[in-house]
Design a protein around this motif. Structure first.
Motif, PDB file in Angstrom:
ATOM      1  N   LEU A  11       7.597  -6.467  -9.698  1.00  0.00           N
ATOM      2  CA  LEU A  11       7.208  -5.211  -9.066  1.00  0.00           C
ATOM      3  C   LEU A  11       6.060  -5.433  -8.080  1.00  0.00           C
ATOM      4  CD1 LEU A  11       7.372  -2.615 -11.983  1.00  0.00           C
ATOM      5  CD2 LEU A  11       8.657  -2.542  -9.844  1.00  0.00           C
ATOM      6  N   VAL A  12       5.113  -6.282  -8.460  1.00  0.00           N
ATOM      7  CA  VAL A  12       4.006  -6.603  -7.557  1.00  0.00           C
ATOM      8  C   VAL A  12       4.552  -7.185  -6.256  1.00  0.00           C
ATOM      9  CG1 VAL A  12       2.008  -8.103  -7.196  1.00  0.00           C
ATOM     10  CG2 VAL A  12       2.318  -6.954  -9.393  1.00  0.00           C
ATOM     11  N   ALA A  13       5.470  -8.142  -6.365  1.00  0.00           N
ATOM     12  CA  ALA A  13       6.042  -8.775  -5.172  1.00  0.00           C
ATOM     13  C   ALA A  13       6.819  -7.767  -4.326  1.00  0.00           C
ATOM     14  CB  ALA A  13       6.962  -9.931  -5.593  1.00  0.00           C
ATOM     15  N   LEU A  14       7.647  -6.944  -4.969  1.00  0.00           N
ATOM     16  CA  LEU A  14       8.444  -5.955  -4.241  1.00  0.00           C
ATOM     17  C   LEU A  14       7.562  -4.978  -3.481  1.00  0.00           C
ATOM     18  CD1 LEU A  14      11.174  -4.499  -3.658  1.00  0.00           C
ATOM     19  CD2 LEU A  14      10.790  -3.192  -5.757  1.00  0.00           C
ATOM     20  N   CYS A  15       6.562  -4.431  -4.157  1.00  0.00           N
ATOM     21  CA  CYS A  15       5.698  -3.432  -3.522  1.00  0.00           C
ATOM     22  C   CYS A  15       4.818  -4.050  -2.452  1.00  0.00           C
ATOM     23  CB  CYS A  15       4.853  -2.735  -4.585  1.00  0.00           C
ATOM     24  SG  CYS A  15       5.805  -1.774  -5.786  1.00  0.00           S
ATOM     25  N   ALA A  16       4.340  -5.278  -2.678  1.00  0.00           N
ATOM     26  CA  ALA A  16       3.496  -5.934  -1.685  1.00  0.00           C
ATOM     27  C   ALA A  16       4.284  -6.250  -0.412  1.00  0.00           C
ATOM     28  CB  ALA A  16       2.898  -7.213  -2.262  1.00  0.00           C
ATOM     29  N   VAL A  17       5.503  -6.752  -0.569  1.00  0.00           N
ATOM     30  CA  VAL A  17       6.343  -7.046   0.598  1.00  0.00           C
ATOM     31  C   VAL A  17       6.685  -5.760   1.342  1.00  0.00           C
ATOM     32  CG1 VAL A  17       8.619  -7.871   1.316  1.00  0.00           C
ATOM     33  CG2 VAL A  17       7.283  -9.185  -0.342  1.00  0.00           C
ATOM     34  N   THR A  18       6.954  -4.687   0.587  1.00  0.00           N
ATOM     35  CA  THR A  18       7.234  -3.400   1.212  1.00  0.00           C
ATOM     36  C   THR A  18       6.025  -2.905   2.004  1.00  0.00           C
ATOM     37  OG1 THR A  18       8.762  -2.814  -0.574  1.00  0.00           O
ATOM     38  CG2 THR A  18       7.940  -1.022   0.794  1.00  0.00           C
ATOM     39  N   GLY A  19       4.837  -3.033   1.404  1.00  0.00           N
ATOM     40  CA  GLY A  19       3.628  -2.624   2.109  1.00  0.00           C
ATOM     41  C   GLY A  19       3.405  -3.420   3.382  1.00  0.00           C
ATOM     42  N   LEU A  20       3.638  -4.732   3.310  1.00  0.00           N
ATOM     43  CA  LEU A  20       3.487  -5.577   4.491  1.00  0.00           C
ATOM     44  C   LEU A  20       4.495  -5.189   5.573  1.00  0.00           C
ATOM     45  CD1 LEU A  20       2.162  -7.970   5.889  1.00  0.00           C
ATOM     46  CD2 LEU A  20       3.777  -9.479   4.711  1.00  0.00           C
ATOM     47  N   SER A  21       5.727  -4.894   5.181  1.00  0.00           N
ATOM     48  CA  SER A  21       6.743  -4.460   6.144  1.00  0.00           C
ATOM     49  C   SER A  21       6.323  -3.177   6.843  1.00  0.00           C
ATOM     50  CB  SER A  21       8.085  -4.255   5.433  1.00  0.00           C
ATOM     51  OG  SER A  21       8.548  -5.456   4.856  1.00  0.00           O
ATOM     52  N   CYS A  22       5.707  -2.271   6.090  1.00  0.00           N
ATOM     53  CA  CYS A  22       5.250  -1.017   6.684  1.00  0.00           C
ATOM     54  C   CYS A  22       4.101  -1.251   7.662  1.00  0.00           C
ATOM     55  CB  CYS A  22       4.828  -0.045   5.586  1.00  0.00           C
ATOM     56  SG  CYS A  22       6.191   0.545   4.555  1.00  0.00           S
ATOM     57  N   VAL A  23       3.221  -2.207   7.346  1.00  0.00           N
ATOM     58  CA  VAL A  23       2.138  -2.554   8.270  1.00  0.00           C
ATOM     59  C   VAL A  23       2.713  -3.080   9.583  1.00  0.00           C
ATOM     60  CG1 VAL A  23       0.223  -4.148   8.687  1.00  0.00           C
ATOM     61  CG2 VAL A  23       0.420  -2.998   6.482  1.00  0.00           C
ATOM     62  N   LEU A  24       3.698  -3.957   9.483  1.00  0.00           N
ATOM     63  CA  LEU A  24       4.327  -4.507  10.683  1.00  0.00           C
ATOM     64  C   LEU A  24       5.073  -3.430  11.458  1.00  0.00           C
ATOM     65  CD1 LEU A  24       5.698  -7.879   9.229  1.00  0.00           C
ATOM     66  CD2 LEU A  24       3.631  -7.509  10.611  1.00  0.00           C
ATOM     67  N   ARG A  25       5.681  -2.488  10.723  1.00  0.00           N
ATOM     68  CA  ARG A  25       6.414  -1.400  11.382  1.00  0.00           C
ATOM     69  C   ARG A  25       5.476  -0.469  12.128  1.00  0.00           C
ATOM     70  NH1 ARG A  25       8.210   3.494   9.069  1.00  0.00           N
ATOM     71  NH2 ARG A  25       7.657   2.710   7.007  1.00  0.00           N
ATOM     72  N   ALA A  26       4.240  -0.347  11.636  1.00  0.00           N
ATOM     73  CA  ALA A  26       3.272   0.543  12.284  1.00  0.00           C
ATOM     74  C   ALA A  26       2.855   0.035  13.660  1.00  0.00           C
ATOM     75  CB  ALA A  26       2.039   0.711  11.397  1.00  0.00           C
ATOM     76  N   ARG A  27       2.978  -1.284  13.866  1.00  0.00           N
ATOM     77  CA  ARG A  27       2.582  -1.862  15.149  1.00  0.00           C
ATOM     78  C   ARG A  27       3.595  -1.466  16.219  1.00  0.00           C
ATOM     79  NH1 ARG A  27       1.448  -8.151  14.389  1.00  0.00           N
ATOM     80  NH2 ARG A  27       0.801  -7.830  16.559  1.00  0.00           N
ATOM     81  N   GLY A  28       3.142  -0.841  17.256  1.00  0.00           N
ATOM     82  CA  GLY A  28       4.023  -0.457  18.348  1.00  0.00           C
ATOM     83  C   GLY A  28       4.758   0.844  18.118  1.00  0.00           C
ATOM     84  N   ALA A  29       4.556   1.483  16.986  1.00  0.00           N
ATOM     85  CA  ALA A  29       5.213   2.754  16.710  1.00  0.00           C
ATOM     86  C   ALA A  29       4.443   3.894  17.362  1.00  0.00           C
ATOM     87  CB  ALA A  29       5.322   2.972  15.202  1.00  0.00           C
ATOM     88  N   GLY A  30       5.113   5.035  17.477  1.00  0.00           N
ATOM     89  CA  GLY A  30       4.469   6.218  18.012  1.00  0.00           C
ATOM     90  C   GLY A  30       3.417   6.745  17.053  1.00  0.00           C
ATOM     91  N   CYS A  31       2.668   7.732  17.505  1.00  0.00           N
ATOM     92  CA  CYS A  31       1.551   8.252  16.712  1.00  0.00           C
ATOM     93  C   CYS A  31       2.022   8.775  15.357  1.00  0.00           C
ATOM     94  CB  CYS A  31       0.846   9.362  17.491  1.00  0.00           C
ATOM     95  SG  CYS A  31      -0.611  10.030  16.642  1.00  0.00           S
ATOM     96  N   GLY A  32       3.075   9.628  15.385  1.00  0.00           N
ATOM     97  CA  GLY A  32       3.579  10.195  14.135  1.00  0.00           C
ATOM     98  C   GLY A  32       4.167   9.144  13.220  1.00  0.00           C
ATOM     99  N   GLN A  33       4.980   8.246  13.784  1.00  0.00           N
ATOM    100  CA  GLN A  33       5.598   7.190  12.982  1.00  0.00           C
ATOM    101  C   GLN A  33       4.562   6.197  12.487  1.00  0.00           C
ATOM    102  OE1 GLN A  33       8.614   5.556  15.550  1.00  0.00           O
ATOM    103  NE2 GLN A  33      10.114   7.129  15.005  1.00  0.00           N
TER     104      GLN A  33
END
Length: 209
Positions: A11-33
């Motif tokens: 669970l630690v690995a799953l949630c940490a990887v998910t969190g990292l993916s969200c950080v990467l997704r935030a880069r270059g996204a619009g304000c709301g996204q």
């Protein structure tokens, strides 16, 4: 949280990887996204920290301190989600509102789990590796049903995105063509994938309450 340590570390690995993916997704996204991705990243990392088995396998004092600390952390995240939802009211469509409600419910579920761990006494006294269930069965069951349905529903919606028509095509090495999803579709797929993973993590953690 009670349960095998192996499951906890997964669970630690799953949630940490998910969190990292969200950080990467935030880069270059619009304000709301970007705000949405940051919220999901914070939730993912907090869930990863909460799932660390060491925090729940020590003394009753460590168990209680960890549980109350996570109650405070997820309480803050829940208040942030509520504030974002109120700010977004009237400015976005029903899809965005539904996603905000999902985030709000996710934050509430994590507060509920942390409180259940804080109020549930560690079984076996000092050095216990498990905790007695502290949740309300009806509430736990309702949350399990919701997150199971959410994961299945969101997961099935990902499949047409991988095989749908109408996408741009690029020439292949042998004169053929291959479909390529536009960036917005890829970003949407990554976001949905993160939510599926986080929903699955929520479901697994609820099983340990």
């Amino acid at each position: 949280m009670h349960g095998p340590a192996t499951v906890g570390w997964l669970l630690v690995a799953l949630c940490a990887v998910t969190g990292l993916s969200c950080v990467l997704r935030a880069r270059g996204a619009g304000c709301g996204q970007q705000a949405e991705a940051r919220s999901e990243a914070a939730m993912g990392f907090a869930m990863a920290a909460m799932a660390v088995p060491v925090l729940w396998g020590g003394t009753p004092t460590l168990h209680k301190a960890s549980a109350w600390a996570f109650t405070a952390v997820f309480g803050v995240l829940l208040m942030r989600e509520l504030w974002l939802m109120l700010m977004a009211t009237g400015r976005h469509g029903s899809t965005s509102c539904a996603q905000q409600l999902h985030h709000l419910l996710g934050g509430a579920a994590m507060v509920y789990m942390a409180l259940a761990m804080a109020l549930g006494a560690p079984a076996g006294g000092a050095g216990a590796h498990h905790a007695e269930a502290g949740g309300v069965p009806v509430v736990t069951g309702a949350l399990l049903a919701y997150f199971a349905a959410y994961v299945l529903w969101t997961g099935t919606r990902l499949m047409p995105a991988a095989t749908g028509a109408g996408r741009p095509a690029l020439a292949g090495h042998h004169g053929g063509t291959r479909a390529v999803a536009p960036p917005v579709v890829r970003r949407t797929g990554v976001a949905a994938g993160c939510r599926v993973a986080m929903g699955a993590g929520m479901f697994a953690m609820l099983l340990t309450v």
